[in-house]
Design a protein around this motif. Sequence first.
Motif, short mmCIF file in Angstrom:
data_model
loop_
_atom_site.label_atom_id
_atom_site.label_comp_id
_atom_site.label_asym_id
_atom_site.label_seq_id
_atom_site.Cartn_x
_atom_site.Cartn_y
_atom_site.Cartn_z
N ILE A 50 -3.75 3.27 2.24
CA ILE A 50 -4.39 1.79 1.82
C ILE A 50 -4.28 2.08 0.43
O ILE A 50 -3.49 2.97 -0.05
N CYS A 51 -4.22 1.11 -0.87
CA CYS A 51 -4.11 1.67 -2.18
C CYS A 51 -5.53 1.44 -2.39
O CYS A 51 -6.22 -0.11 -2.76
N GLU B 75 6.32 1.09 11.82
CA GLU B 75 5.06 0.72 10.88
C GLU B 75 5.58 -0.72 11.04
O GLU B 75 6.44 -1.15 10.72
N SER B 76 4.12 -1.40 10.44
CA SER B 76 3.82 -2.38 10.32
C SER B 76 2.36 -3.05 9.16
O SER B 76 1.72 -2.00 9.50
N VAL B 77 2.22 -4.13 9.47
CA VAL B 77 1.10 -4.63 8.75
C VAL B 77 -0.04 -3.82 9.64
O VAL B 77 -1.07 -3.48 9.37
N PRO C 284 4.38 9.17 -4.11
CA PRO C 284 4.49 9.39 -2.30
C PRO C 284 5.06 10.56 -2.01
O PRO C 284 4.27 10.83 -0.62
N GLN C 285 5.43 11.57 -2.35
CA GLN C 285 5.24 13.50 -2.09
C GLN C 285 3.21 13.49 -1.20
O GLN C 285 3.44 13.98 -0.92
N ASP C 286 2.82 13.41 -2.57
CA ASP C 286 1.39 13.94 -2.56
C ASP C 286 0.58 12.80 -1.26
O ASP C 286 0.15 13.69 -0.44
N THR D 92 0.77 -1.36 -0.09
CA THR D 92 0.42 -0.14 -0.14
C THR D 92 0.85 0.87 0.05
O THR D 92 0.38 2.68 0.10
N GLY D 93 2.04 1.60 0.37
CA GLY D 93 3.10 2.26 0.35
C GLY D 93 3.39 2.88 1.76
O GLY D 93 4.27 3.57 1.89
N LYS D 94 2.91 2.33 2.57
CA LYS D 94 3.04 2.43 4.10
C LYS D 94 5.08 2.75 4.18
O LYS D 94 5.09 3.30 5.13
N THR D 95 5.68 1.46 4.26
CA THR D 95 6.84 1.72 4.51
C THR D 95 7.40 2.97 3.66
O THR D 95 8.01 3.71 4.38
#
Length: 170
Positions: free
Chosen positions: A102-103, A73-75, A153-155, A11-14
Amino acid sequence: MLIVIGGLPGTGKTTLARLLAARIDAVHLRVDTIEQALVRSGLAQHPVGPVGYVIGYALAEEHLRQGLTVIAESVNPLAVTRDSWQSVGFQAAAPVIEVEVICSDPAEHRERVTTRTIDIPDLPLPDWQQVLDRDYQPWNRDHIVIDTAGQAPQDSLALLLDRLDHPGGR
């Protein structure tokens, strides 16, 4: 402050956690890094179980007691793990903000999962079916939701920073 970032793999969390940590000068604790270090030590094998989270809780509390902002940060798939992060903040007398990444575009999410590269040596990455089959309980309290679909990612970082500055707009 403890900022807990969770979400399914891909989803991009990392990426978001790293950007946020750099922007606000925070400690970034990544449970994947802890778990893979345990595996490399020979003390565990995948799946590691709760031990990576337990170590993360201890490290987060220690850093919070030092007055540092921590991004955990983790699932973070289960209510019990989310409650445990809340307890860490309570024990350290630090506010806790929860963020679910989320994505919402399934095609984009699948593409991310199937094309991403390993950034932690030897960390096994789940395939798309494993992501779909993962036990991921709905969040049961107010939290910030960041949808990374269709944006850079910056957005996503800008949106998260705005939500952190204006928590009533969750």
